[in-house]
Scaffold this motif. Structure first.
Motif, PDB file in Angstrom:
ATOM      1  N   VAL A 133       0.840  -1.200   0.000  1.00  0.00           N
ATOM      2  CA  VAL A 133       0.000   0.000   0.000  1.00  0.00           C
ATOM      3  C   VAL A 133       0.876   1.251   0.000  1.00  0.00           C
ATOM      4  CG1 VAL A 133      -1.802   1.254   1.234  1.00  0.00           C
ATOM      5  CG2 VAL A 133      -1.832  -1.254   1.186  1.00  0.00           C
ATOM      6  N   THR A 134       1.954   1.233   0.808  1.00  0.00           N
ATOM      7  CA  THR A 134       2.875   2.372   0.802  1.00  0.00           C
ATOM      8  C   THR A 134       3.547   2.506  -0.560  1.00  0.00           C
ATOM      9  OG1 THR A 134       4.745   1.060   1.623  1.00  0.00           O
ATOM     10  CG2 THR A 134       3.321   2.057   3.262  1.00  0.00           C
ATOM     11  N   PHE A 135       3.747   1.380  -1.246  1.00  0.00           N
ATOM     12  CA  PHE A 135       4.342   1.408  -2.574  1.00  0.00           C
ATOM     13  C   PHE A 135       3.450   2.171  -3.546  1.00  0.00           C
ATOM     14  CE2 PHE A 135       8.169  -0.280  -4.101  1.00  0.00           C
ATOM     15  CZ  PHE A 135       8.059  -0.542  -5.455  1.00  0.00           C
ATOM     16  N   LEU A 136       2.133   2.082  -3.371  1.00  0.00           N
ATOM     17  CA  LEU A 136       1.197   2.791  -4.234  1.00  0.00           C
ATOM     18  C   LEU A 136       1.439   4.298  -4.176  1.00  0.00           C
ATOM     19  CD1 LEU A 136      -1.357   3.039  -6.001  1.00  0.00           C
ATOM     20  CD2 LEU A 136      -2.698   2.996  -3.891  1.00  0.00           C
ATOM     21  N   PHE A 137       1.677   4.830  -2.973  1.00  0.00           N
ATOM     22  CA  PHE A 137       1.901   6.270  -2.819  1.00  0.00           C
ATOM     23  C   PHE A 137       3.147   6.710  -3.574  1.00  0.00           C
ATOM     24  CE2 PHE A 137      -0.824   5.251   0.748  1.00  0.00           C
ATOM     25  CZ  PHE A 137      -1.683   6.338   0.804  1.00  0.00           C
ATOM     26  N   PHE A 138       4.143   5.843  -3.601  1.00  0.00           N
ATOM     27  CA  PHE A 138       5.383   6.176  -4.305  1.00  0.00           C
ATOM     28  C   PHE A 138       5.194   6.117  -5.821  1.00  0.00           C
ATOM     29  CE2 PHE A 138       9.233   4.219  -6.246  1.00  0.00           C
ATOM     30  CZ  PHE A 138      10.009   5.364  -6.269  1.00  0.00           C
ATOM     31  N   LEU A 139       4.573   5.035  -6.307  1.00  0.00           N
ATOM     32  CA  LEU A 139       4.449   4.832  -7.751  1.00  0.00           C
ATOM     33  C   LEU A 139       3.415   5.746  -8.400  1.00  0.00           C
ATOM     34  CD1 LEU A 139       4.577   0.921  -7.968  1.00  0.00           C
ATOM     35  CD2 LEU A 139       6.360   2.530  -8.630  1.00  0.00           C
ATOM     36  N   ASN A 140       2.479   6.262  -7.630  1.00  0.00           N
ATOM     37  CA  ASN A 140       1.380   7.035  -8.204  1.00  0.00           C
ATOM     38  C   ASN A 140       1.862   8.292  -8.921  1.00  0.00           C
ATOM     39  OD1 ASN A 140      -1.602   7.074  -8.413  1.00  0.00           O
ATOM     40  ND2 ASN A 140      -1.394   9.028  -7.354  1.00  0.00           N
ATOM     41  N   THR A 141       2.983   8.862  -8.478  1.00  0.00           N
ATOM     42  CA  THR A 141       3.515  10.059  -9.123  1.00  0.00           C
ATOM     43  C   THR A 141       4.825   9.787  -9.858  1.00  0.00           C
ATOM     44  OG1 THR A 141       4.575  10.670  -7.033  1.00  0.00           O
ATOM     45  CG2 THR A 141       2.430  11.659  -7.502  1.00  0.00           C
ATOM     46  N   SER A 142       5.191   8.512  -9.968  1.00  0.00           N
ATOM     47  CA  SER A 142       6.435   8.154 -10.656  1.00  0.00           C
ATOM     48  C   SER A 142       6.161   7.822 -12.123  1.00  0.00           C
ATOM     49  CB  SER A 142       7.097   6.960  -9.963  1.00  0.00           C
ATOM     50  OG  SER A 142       7.452   7.273  -8.639  1.00  0.00           O
ATOM     51  N   ALA A 143       7.226   7.591 -12.869  1.00  0.00           N
ATOM     52  CA  ALA A 143       7.106   7.238 -14.281  1.00  0.00           C
ATOM     53  C   ALA A 143       6.300   5.951 -14.440  1.00  0.00           C
ATOM     54  CB  ALA A 143       8.494   7.062 -14.888  1.00  0.00           C
ATOM     55  N   SER A 144       5.312   5.969 -15.336  1.00  0.00           N
ATOM     56  CA  SER A 144       4.482   4.786 -15.545  1.00  0.00           C
ATOM     57  C   SER A 144       5.299   3.620 -16.095  1.00  0.00           C
ATOM     58  CB  SER A 144       3.316   5.108 -16.486  1.00  0.00           C
ATOM     59  OG  SER A 144       3.790   5.686 -17.692  1.00  0.00           O
ATOM     60  N   GLY A 145       6.415   3.926 -16.775  1.00  0.00           N
ATOM     61  CA  GLY A 145       7.296   2.864 -17.248  1.00  0.00           C
ATOM     62  C   GLY A 145       7.862   2.055 -16.100  1.00  0.00           C
ATOM     63  N   LEU A 146       8.174   2.719 -14.983  1.00  0.00           N
ATOM     64  CA  LEU A 146       8.680   2.021 -13.802  1.00  0.00           C
ATOM     65  C   LEU A 146       7.603   1.116 -13.206  1.00  0.00           C
ATOM     66  CD1 LEU A 146      11.067   1.770 -11.758  1.00  0.00           C
ATOM     67  CD2 LEU A 146       9.993   3.617 -10.459  1.00  0.00           C
ATOM     68  N   SER A 147       6.368   1.626 -13.114  1.00  0.00           N
ATOM     69  CA  SER A 147       5.261   0.812 -12.588  1.00  0.00           C
ATOM     70  C   SER A 147       4.998  -0.397 -13.479  1.00  0.00           C
ATOM     71  CB  SER A 147       3.993   1.659 -12.473  1.00  0.00           C
ATOM     72  OG  SER A 147       4.183   2.760 -11.618  1.00  0.00           O
ATOM     73  N   TRP A 148       5.049  -0.178 -14.797  1.00  0.00           N
ATOM     74  CA  TRP A 148       4.824  -1.282 -15.738  1.00  0.00           C
ATOM     75  C   TRP A 148       5.917  -2.335 -15.593  1.00  0.00           C
ATOM     76  CZ3 TRP A 148       2.162  -4.438 -18.362  1.00  0.00           C
ATOM     77  CH2 TRP A 148       2.612  -5.066 -19.519  1.00  0.00           C
ATOM     78  N   TYR A 149       7.155  -1.896 -15.448  1.00  0.00           N
ATOM     79  CA  TYR A 149       8.262  -2.839 -15.271  1.00  0.00           C
ATOM     80  C   TYR A 149       8.047  -3.690 -14.021  1.00  0.00           C
ATOM     81  CZ  TYR A 149      12.947  -4.664 -14.425  1.00  0.00           C
ATOM     82  OH  TYR A 149      14.006  -5.503 -14.178  1.00  0.00           O
ATOM     83  N   TYR A 150       7.692  -3.059 -12.904  1.00  0.00           N
ATOM     84  CA  TYR A 150       7.544  -3.816 -11.665  1.00  0.00           C
ATOM     85  C   TYR A 150       6.267  -4.641 -11.623  1.00  0.00           C
ATOM     86  CZ  TYR A 150      11.819  -2.406  -9.573  1.00  0.00           C
ATOM     87  OH  TYR A 150      13.155  -2.271  -9.323  1.00  0.00           O
ATOM     88  N   PHE A 151       5.269  -4.228 -12.393  1.00  0.00           N
ATOM     89  CA  PHE A 151       4.089  -5.085 -12.532  1.00  0.00           C
ATOM     90  C   PHE A 151       4.483  -6.390 -13.219  1.00  0.00           C
ATOM     91  CE2 PHE A 151       0.775  -6.689 -15.369  1.00  0.00           C
ATOM     92  CZ  PHE A 151      -0.241  -6.955 -14.457  1.00  0.00           C
ATOM     93  N   VAL A 152       5.187  -6.280 -14.341  1.00  0.00           N
ATOM     94  CA  VAL A 152       5.629  -7.471 -15.077  1.00  0.00           C
ATOM     95  C   VAL A 152       6.585  -8.295 -14.217  1.00  0.00           C
ATOM     96  CG1 VAL A 152       6.848  -8.302 -17.131  1.00  0.00           C
ATOM     97  CG2 VAL A 152       5.318  -6.326 -17.297  1.00  0.00           C
TER      98      VAL A 152
END
Length: 599
Positions: free
Chosen positions: A515-534
């Protein structure tokens, strides 16, 4: 490494380190003012910028300045469109023709990309005449003459002639020569003060992210050394700077002096809202010869593209914030080349990142396999650990720890092996955190609902601002958080409940972490979120394959039993741990004896 309560230390280390990083960034990105205060600040800052340089101000110094006296001249090539203003003889507009800026009104990158416009950049040379009066070229009116790809700006001051000669060159370069004649008659100075005021324009979607990447950059020691300064003040009074620049997330404005800038100092101020991100002021001295200012400079208005930056051979590639030491090397020599090779296949950026993730996972697969094998072994010996905890329930913690370690040793379980995957992935995480928001090839590249992989996606827009989250929810961040939560549930099965009073429930903390990770990724590059999702989706598949296809817990149990029968040699680490525990026990007994004597 696990403690006597069965906690997986690799998970604890990952949790602690990443939480520190996350809370640090969340604190940094927090909105510090209310909406009303921000609107007021925006109005004030905008008004300051509008009034930065106006003819009326110059009239106080040069009464001959009239609106009709102000002229402009233009030069352009396929890369740059540059406008020059006769007031101050300086660059008044720079358009990078091959790039577009983000428009917050249309939610598209369709605006001309101006690094300089509307007086956001203002520079000049300052010195004193023989009466002590301050002369600043910012306040002089120059006459422009265009000749091919060059503009000559000429000004007269009390019989002295000052010329600024600009020549537009390829590779985002503007040659800048300063020539004077007769200046020695009105001044006895041996150096001129170069003053540059610059307001960084908001060009990207992610304001907080771009703002954090806007700072001073400079080189010294004959271009060999590089430094940057994102703090409030800058002091370089002992070094001679070869060039000084203001970098943004993907672009930079740099001025190089062939003889260098001395006694450099500057300051910067963050602008919370509006068209501008930061206000930077720089001051440094350039030498005069015989009280004449004849110096050669070069302006660079350039994208932060690594091959381009390297081609100048002026240490410009250090401007690109890819990380320090081996973190930067990992990006320069692994992630960027890997991205370029895959992108040459003609697939979209999102699928390039997908394949990059798979390649990284394949490289790390031996380490991941050992981690999951260790996890399986821990499950097998769980009953024995529980038995030890039950028998020594009322014993002192040190004795319980020794008994637990003895079980691990007999079973042939190397507890330290569980720490390795976490330690390996921390630098990879930081390298990618630097890679995705700073790699210009990803700028403007969309994927599914993300319009730009270097910024957050905001398909879900909120009618109000949520602390730490902002006014949107990122789909990629939510998806990544869910997958991390599933992975955490699957891997936290080995974690025992705390056996001692007062100890936190680590399982609960591990579930809070995504949940804390959500706060960090919400304003970060979507490419980073996509990478960590995969990445985490692959982790889940790996766990399932290892658990149901590769590893056989019955065979592992038989192996552990066989290990118990073999004579065990005590390793250096185990020996040190045993000796440390024995010393701790002796110290504890001694303290108890002293207490009893006092009683």
């Amino acid at each position: 490494m696990q403690q006597n309560n069965g906690l997986d230390k690799s998970q604890i280390i990952s949790f602690a380190v990443l939480c520190l990083v996350l809370f640090g960034f969340m604190f940094y990105f927090q909105n510090k003012q209310s909406k009303e205060e921000q609107i007021k600040a925006e109005q004030q800052k905008t008004e300051q910028v509008k009034n930065a340089v106006k003819p009326s101000q110059a009239n106080n110094i040069n009464p001959n300045v009239t609106p009709n006296a102000i002229q402009t001249a233009n030069l352009s090539n396929k890369e740059l469109k540059v406008e020059f203003n006769s007031l101050g003889g300086q660059v008044s507009k720079v358009d990078l023709a091959e790039y577009k800026a983000y428009d917050h009104k249309t939610d598209k990158a369709d605006l001309p990309l101006y690094l300089i416009t509307k007086n956001n950049s203002n520079y000049g040379f300052q010195f004193k005449d023989k009466t002590g009066k301050v002369i600043n070229t910012k306040d002089l009116v120059f006459s422009p003459t265009v000749n091919g790809n060059a503009v000559t700006m000429t000004a007269n001051y009390n019989g002295a002639v000052i010329q600024f000669i600009y020549t537009l060159l390829p590779k985002y370069t503007l040659d800048f020569k300063v020539r004077t004649q007769g200046l020695a008659k009105i001044t006895s100075d041996n150096k001129a003060d170069f003053i540059w005021d610059y307001n960084v324009r908001n060009l990207e979607k992610g304001r907080a992210q771009e703002q954090s990447h806007s700072e001073f950059s400079y080189a010294f020691n004959n271009y060999k050394n590089y430094d940057y300064d994102g703090r409030t003040t800058m002091e370089e009074d002992k070094e001679t700077l070869n060039w000084i620049g203001v970098k943004q997330q993907f672009f930079a404005s740099v001025i190089e002096s062939k003889t260098g800038f001395t006694q450099s100092k500057g300051n910067q101020e963050t602008i919370e809202e509006g068209e501008y991100l930061k206000k930077l002021n720089y001051e440094g001295f350039v030498q005069m010869t015989g009280s004449e200012l004849n110096q050669d400079f070069t302006w660079y208005f350039m994208p932060l593209d690594l091959p381009l930056l390297k081609s100048y051979d002026k240490n410009f590639d250090e401007i690109l914030p890819l990380g320090w030491s081996f973190i930067g090397a990992m990006n320069r020599y692994f992630f960027i080349p890997m991205y370029n090779i895959i992108a040459d296949w003609g697939i979209t950026a999102g699928w390039v990142i997908f394949l990059m993730t798979i390649i990284v996972k394949l490289i790390l697969s031996p380490i991941m396999y050992k981690q999951h094998k260790l996890s399986a072994m821990m499950r097998v010996i769980r009953p024995e650990i529980d038995e030890v905890n039950a028998k020594l329930k009322d014993a002192d913690p040190m004795k319980k720890q020794q008994a637990t370690m003895e079980v691990y040793r007999k079973a042939g379980v190397n507890q330290m092996a569980g720490c390795l995957p976490a330690l390996v992935q921390i630098p990879i995480f930081y390298a990618l955190f630097r890679f995705f928001p700073n790699f210009i090839d990803l700028r403007g590249q969309g994927f599914w609902f993300a319009k730009d992989l270097t910024a957050y996606d905001d398909l879900i827009k909120l009618p109000f601002k949520v602390p730490f989250l902002g006014d949107h929810l990122s789909i990629f961040a939510i998806a990544c958080t869910i997958v991390i939560l599933i992975y955490t549930i699957m891997t936290s099965g080995n974690m025992q409940q705390p056996q001692q009073e007062g100890m936190p429930n680590m399982k609960v903390l591990m579930y809070i972490f995504p949940v804390t990770f959500l706060f960090f990724l919400n304003t970060s590059a979507s490419g980073l979120s996509w990478y960590y999702f995969v990445s985490n989706a692959i982790n889940i598949l790996i766990i399932l394959v290892i658990k149901y296809v590769i590893l056989d817990e019955k065979k592992i149990h038989a192996q552990i039993q066989a290990n118990k029968e073999k004579p065990k040699t005590e390793g250096k680490f185990q020996k040190r741990m045993r000796e440390m525990m024995e010393k701790a026990q002796e110290q504890q007994k001694y303290q108890e004896q002293q207490k009893n004597k006092k009683k």
